[in-house]
Structures are given as structure tokens and as C-alpha cells.
Design an enzyme around this catalytic site. Structure first.
Site, PDB file in Angstrom:
ATOM      1  N   ALA A  82    -116.085 -60.029  52.438  1.00 45.67           N
ATOM      2  CA  ALA A  82    -116.175 -58.737  51.764  1.00 45.67           C
ATOM      3  C   ALA A  82    -115.754 -57.564  52.663  1.00 45.67           C
ATOM      4  O   ALA A  82    -115.285 -56.543  52.174  1.00 45.67           O
ATOM      5  CB  ALA A  82    -117.595 -58.529  51.265  1.00 45.67           C
ATOM      6  N   ARG A 123    -123.985 -57.187  52.485  1.00 46.09           N
ATOM      7  CA  ARG A 123    -125.131 -57.104  53.399  1.00 46.09           C
ATOM      8  C   ARG A 123    -125.228 -55.818  54.199  1.00 46.09           C
ATOM      9  O   ARG A 123    -126.241 -55.564  54.836  1.00 46.09           O
ATOM     10  CB  ARG A 123    -125.110 -58.318  54.345  1.00 46.09           C
ATOM     11  CG  ARG A 123    -125.373 -59.611  53.612  1.00 46.09           C
ATOM     12  CD  ARG A 123    -125.250 -60.832  54.499  1.00 46.09           C
ATOM     13  NE  ARG A 123    -125.538 -62.052  53.758  1.00 46.09           N
ATOM     14  CZ  ARG A 123    -124.694 -62.705  52.980  1.00 46.09           C
ATOM     15  NH1 ARG A 123    -123.464 -62.252  52.836  1.00 46.09           N
ATOM     16  NH2 ARG A 123    -125.040 -63.800  52.356  1.00 46.09           N
ATOM     17  N   GLN A 182    -113.434 -65.438  50.573  1.00 49.35           N
ATOM     18  CA  GLN A 182    -114.680 -65.460  49.804  1.00 49.35           C
ATOM     19  C   GLN A 182    -114.634 -64.376  48.740  1.00 49.35           C
ATOM     20  O   GLN A 182    -115.539 -64.289  47.916  1.00 49.35           O
ATOM     21  CB  GLN A 182    -115.871 -65.160  50.709  1.00 49.35           C
ATOM     22  CG  GLN A 182    -116.038 -66.115  51.845  1.00 49.35           C
ATOM     23  CD  GLN A 182    -117.416 -65.939  52.460  1.00 49.35           C
ATOM     24  OE1 GLN A 182    -118.348 -66.671  52.153  1.00 49.35           O
ATOM     25  NE2 GLN A 182    -117.546 -64.966  53.319  1.00 49.35           N
ATOM     26  N   ASP A 195    -111.910 -60.153  44.479  1.00 53.37           N
ATOM     27  CA  ASP A 195    -111.300 -58.914  43.980  1.00 53.37           C
ATOM     28  C   ASP A 195    -109.794 -58.986  43.730  1.00 53.37           C
ATOM     29  O   ASP A 195    -109.217 -58.044  43.176  1.00 53.37           O
ATOM     30  CB  ASP A 195    -111.619 -57.753  44.938  1.00 53.37           C
ATOM     31  CG  ASP A 195    -111.205 -58.036  46.386  1.00 53.37           C
ATOM     32  OD1 ASP A 195    -110.172 -58.703  46.609  1.00 53.37           O
ATOM     33  OD2 ASP A 195    -111.931 -57.586  47.300  1.00 53.37           O
ATOM     34  N   HIS A 233    -114.710 -68.394  45.978  1.00 55.63           N
ATOM     35  CA  HIS A 233    -115.739 -67.938  45.033  1.00 55.63           C
ATOM     36  C   HIS A 233    -115.163 -67.482  43.697  1.00 55.63           C
ATOM     37  O   HIS A 233    -115.809 -66.735  42.973  1.00 55.63           O
ATOM     38  CB  HIS A 233    -116.573 -66.824  45.670  1.00 55.63           C
ATOM     39  CG  HIS A 233    -117.366 -67.284  46.859  1.00 55.63           C
ATOM     40  ND1 HIS A 233    -117.982 -66.441  47.740  1.00 55.63           N
ATOM     41  CD2 HIS A 233    -117.632 -68.540  47.302  1.00 55.63           C
ATOM     42  CE1 HIS A 233    -118.599 -67.146  48.685  1.00 55.63           C
ATOM     43  NE2 HIS A 233    -118.386 -68.414  48.444  1.00 55.63           N
ATOM     44  N   CYS A 282    -115.504 -70.623  20.476  1.00 52.75           N
ATOM     45  CA  CYS A 282    -116.533 -71.654  20.278  1.00 52.75           C
ATOM     46  C   CYS A 282    -117.963 -71.103  20.332  1.00 52.75           C
ATOM     47  O   CYS A 282    -118.916 -71.866  20.188  1.00 52.75           O
ATOM     48  CB  CYS A 282    -116.358 -72.764  21.314  1.00 52.75           C
ATOM     49  SG  CYS A 282    -116.892 -72.285  22.963  1.00 52.75           S
ATOM     50  N   ASN A 299    -114.916 -58.294  63.113  1.00 49.60           N
ATOM     51  CA  ASN A 299    -116.059 -57.850  62.295  1.00 49.60           C
ATOM     52  C   ASN A 299    -116.809 -56.725  62.997  1.00 49.60           C
ATOM     53  O   ASN A 299    -116.971 -56.744  64.211  1.00 49.60           O
ATOM     54  CB  ASN A 299    -117.024 -59.024  62.058  1.00 49.60           C
ATOM     55  CG  ASN A 299    -117.813 -58.868  60.779  1.00 49.60           C
ATOM     56  OD1 ASN A 299    -117.229 -58.720  59.705  1.00 49.60           O
ATOM     57  ND2 ASN A 299    -119.126 -58.872  60.873  1.00 49.60           N
TER      58      ASN A 299
HETATM   59  P1  NAD Z   1    -121.055 -59.793  54.012  1.00 53.16           P
HETATM   60  O1  NAD Z   1    -121.379 -58.584  53.204  1.00 53.16           O
HETATM   61  O2  NAD Z   1    -122.128 -60.748  54.303  1.00 53.16           O
HETATM   62  O3  NAD Z   1    -120.428 -59.360  55.408  1.00 53.16           O
HETATM   63  C1  NAD Z   1    -119.400 -58.449  55.494  1.00 53.16           C
HETATM   64  C2  NAD Z   1    -119.193 -58.143  56.971  1.00 53.16           C
HETATM   65  O4  NAD Z   1    -118.062 -57.299  57.077  1.00 53.16           O
HETATM   66  C3  NAD Z   1    -120.370 -57.444  57.622  1.00 53.16           C
HETATM   67  O5  NAD Z   1    -120.833 -58.221  58.719  1.00 53.16           O
HETATM   68  C4  NAD Z   1    -119.812 -56.090  58.087  1.00 53.16           C
HETATM   69  O6  NAD Z   1    -120.191 -55.789  59.420  1.00 53.16           O
HETATM   70  C5  NAD Z   1    -118.313 -56.311  58.061  1.00 53.16           C
HETATM   71  N1  NAD Z   1    -117.535 -55.137  57.660  1.00 53.16           N
HETATM   72  C6  NAD Z   1    -117.651 -54.418  56.511  1.00 53.16           C
HETATM   73  N2  NAD Z   1    -116.698 -53.487  56.442  1.00 53.16           N
HETATM   74  C7  NAD Z   1    -115.987 -53.598  57.596  1.00 53.16           C
HETATM   75  C8  NAD Z   1    -114.874 -52.885  58.114  1.00 53.16           C
HETATM   76  N3  NAD Z   1    -114.289 -51.915  57.435  1.00 53.16           N
HETATM   77  N4  NAD Z   1    -114.398 -53.252  59.337  1.00 53.16           N
HETATM   78  C9  NAD Z   1    -115.000 -54.246  60.049  1.00 53.16           C
HETATM   79  N5  NAD Z   1    -116.034 -54.968  59.589  1.00 53.16           N
HETATM   80  C10 NAD Z   1    -116.520 -54.643  58.378  1.00 53.16           C
HETATM   81  O7  NAD Z   1    -119.804 -60.464  53.304  1.00 53.16           O
HETATM   82  P2  NAD Z   1    -119.400 -61.983  53.199  1.00 53.16           P
HETATM   83  O8  NAD Z   1    -119.670 -62.722  54.469  1.00 53.16           O
HETATM   84  O9  NAD Z   1    -118.008 -61.981  52.647  1.00 53.16           O
HETATM   85  O10 NAD Z   1    -120.383 -62.570  52.081  1.00 53.16           O
HETATM   86  C11 NAD Z   1    -120.599 -61.859  50.889  1.00 53.16           C
HETATM   87  C12 NAD Z   1    -120.267 -62.602  49.605  1.00 53.16           C
HETATM   88  O11 NAD Z   1    -120.158 -61.600  48.616  1.00 53.16           O
HETATM   89  C13 NAD Z   1    -118.935 -63.278  49.580  1.00 53.16           C
HETATM   90  O12 NAD Z   1    -119.190 -64.597  49.350  1.00 53.16           O
HETATM   91  C14 NAD Z   1    -118.148 -62.673  48.404  1.00 53.16           C
HETATM   92  O13 NAD Z   1    -117.894 -63.646  47.416  1.00 53.16           O
HETATM   93  C15 NAD Z   1    -119.042 -61.683  47.772  1.00 53.16           C
HETATM   94  N6  NAD Z   1    -118.492 -60.309  47.702  1.00 53.16           N
HETATM   95  C16 NAD Z   1    -117.162 -60.104  47.485  1.00 53.16           C
HETATM   96  C17 NAD Z   1    -116.654 -58.819  47.429  1.00 53.16           C
HETATM   97  C18 NAD Z   1    -115.172 -58.635  47.180  1.00 53.16           C
HETATM   98  O14 NAD Z   1    -114.555 -59.470  46.529  1.00 53.16           O
HETATM   99  N7  NAD Z   1    -114.565 -57.576  47.707  1.00 53.16           N
HETATM  100  C19 NAD Z   1    -117.500 -57.717  47.624  1.00 53.16           C
HETATM  101  C20 NAD Z   1    -118.872 -57.950  47.831  1.00 53.16           C
HETATM  102  C21 NAD Z   1    -119.345 -59.260  47.865  1.00 53.16           C
END
Ligand code: NAD
Length: 252
Positions: free
Chosen positions: A26, A38, A103, A106, A121, A157, A220
């Protein structure tokens, strides 16, 4: 090492690896205006996700699911790919990167021009009937729910309609997961970008790649549980890190 030296190192590994893979979470899309899960202000600071079993069993849970999806629909529809998505698409085009395991739901990697995208996902760009698997464009159904508050059913359906994404408690598509594991094992460089690397398989794909001999680079903002195993960890904003590396790749 300085930031510039880190970028140079990644650019060099990218050019040498021959078969790099990017794994995104994300965090790569926050700079496009889609909140992550998160971080403070992220989706989970506002509402709890609806579990798949609850969606199947309870009309109330289905209403809550649709309420949450409709709330995020505007963010998703307005979002455009950012510099990070763009760099990954260019590296694929240049033959430096096989593609992206994501993951995210979008669709922004595809919008940026990435062709090889494994969506672990699923996608929020479609709504699917859980019975007959007919697919629908989300726009009109979201509009209908916002106007009536009634959860829509399949025209064909009468089955339950749900975004074509994997909910908590729902199994990941095995063929997508298998290919992601194979690409991870076979790559020379694994770039884990914008994921807290907490949920499976996010936690295990980088390990799999590293154990099979790939270099592991983590980009990250916050620390992850795999930082200690990485060959390099870059902490800046994803857009500027990938743009910085891309500049050095282009300069050769
Ligand atoms: P997460 O929210 O657990 O972690 C995201 C990480 O990205 C964080 O540790 C944060 O420090 C880092 N981060 C955020 N913005 C940043 C930036 N600009 N530069 C550097 N680091 C940055 O996300 P995850 O591990 O992908 O797990 C979340 C789940 O939520 C995924 O499985 C996904 O399917 C879903 N999700 C998807 C979207 C999307 O499609 N854009 C959005 C929200 C959640």
C-alpha cells in the site's frame, strides 16, 4: 552510505541482476492519495475490515462492507500513478525488471504501463458475483448503493456481489501465489517497496527470494521485520527513492 550512494548501489544491482522483481504494498500508492492500512490516518485507524465469513453469513456485515468500499471508491477512482509506479514501468520496459508482484488492489501499476502484474489480493476495478462469477463495473453499483443503501445483487443469478478483491479470511488464488513464489525464487534482485511485510505472503516472499540467492532491497518509511536480512534498506519517500534510482539507471 549516503542516500546517493544507496541509490547508485540499487541502480547497479538492477542493471546487473538481469531478472529483478518488485514486490509492492500500500505504501507505493500513498503518494497517489490512497491511504495505506497501518500508518496513522490509514484505513484501520477508521474502521475494522469485514471478514469473508461474516460477509457470507450476515446481511449486516455485507452492508458494512459495501459502506467501507463505497467510502474508499472516490479515493481509488481519482488516483493516478505516481513517480514510483512510473519508474517500475520503465524498468520493465527496459528489460531490467520482470514485473511487479503487488498486494495492492488499485490498478495503478497497470495505469503506469506495467504489463506483468501479479495481483495477490485481486482488484477493486471489478465487482464479481460469488455464484456465477459475472463481473461488473464498480461505478454504477457504488452509485446505486450510495443512493439507496441497499446491497446490490447479481442481475443474472441473484448471487452475492463483492469487489473482486481478497477479503480477510478468504483464500488467495493459488495459481497467482505459485507464480509469485516462482518469480521470487528465480530473481536476482527482489525489491520490497511500501509494505510493512507483516501479512502473508508479504512476509515470506522476500525471505524466499533471499534464501534462493537474490539480493534483497527494502524501500519503506517505517522499519520492517525483515530489515535485518536485507542487503540494503532505504527509508525515504518511495517516489523520490525510485525516481533517484531511475535517474542513475538512465544515466548508466
Ligand atoms: P501497510 O499499510 O501494512 O504498510 C505500508 C507501509 O508503507 C508502511 O510500513 C509505511 O511505512 C510505508 N509507506 C507508506 N507510504 C510511504 C511512502 N510514501 N514512502 C515510503 N514508505 C511508505 O501495507 P501492506 O503491507 O501493503 O498491507 C496492507 C494490505 O492492504 C495489502 O494487503 C493491500 O491489499 C491492502 N491495501 C491496498 C491499498 C491499495 O491498493 N493502494 C491501500 C490500502 C490497503
Amino acid at each position: 552510505m549516503s542516500e546517493q550512494q544507496d541509490w547508485r548501489q540499487v541502480a547497479q544491482w538492477l542493471c546487473e541482476a538481469g531478472s529483478a522483481v518488485a514486490f509492492t504494498g500500500a505504501g507505493i500508492s500513498t503518494e497517489s492519495g490512497i491511504p495505506d492500512f497501518r500508518s496513522p490516518g490509514g484505513v484501520w485507524s477508521k474502521s475494522q475490515p469485514v471478514m469473508y465469513d461474516d460477509f457470507l453469513r450476515s446481511a449486516e456485515a455485507r452492508r458494512e462492507y459495501w459502506r467501507q468500499k463505497c467510502e474508499s471508491h472516490a479515493d481509488f477512482s481519482a488516483a493516478r500513478p505516481n513517480a514510483g509506479h512510473g519508474a517500475l514501468a520503465r524498468w520493465e520496459e527496459a528489460g531490467l525488471l520482470w514485473g511487479v508482484i503487488t498486494q495492492n488492489i488499485d490498478g495503478l501499476h497497470q495505469d503506469a504501463g506495467s504489463r506483468n502484474v501479479l495481483e495477490l489480493h485481486g482488484t477493486s476495478r471489478a465487482i464479481e458475483c460469488l455464484e456465477c462469477h459475472r463481473r461488473y463495473d464498480p461505478g454504477p453499483l457504488v452509485k446505486e448503493f450510495l443512493a439507496t443503501g441497499a446491497v446490490p445483487a447479481c442481475d443474472a443469478c441473484g448471487g452475492l456481489l463483492k469487489h473482486a478483491t481478497i477479503s480477510f479470511g478468504q483464500a488467495l488464488p493459488p495459481e497467482v501465489l505459485e507464480e509469485a513464489a516462482r518469480r521470487s525464487r528465480e530473481c536476482g534482485l527482489f525489491l520490497a517497496i511500501g509494505s510493512s511485510l507483516v501479512v502473508e505472503p508479504a512476509a515470506s516472499l522476500p525471505r524466499l527470494a533471499h534464501a534462493a540467492g537474490a539480493k534483497l532491497v527494502i524501500v519503506n518509511r517505517d522499519p520492517t521485520g525483515l530489515d535485518g536480512q536485507a542487503d540494503l534498506v532505504l527509508r525515504g519517500s518511495i517516489g523520490s527513492v525510485l525516481e533517484g534510482v531511475d535517474r542513475l539507471v538512465t544515466e548508466g
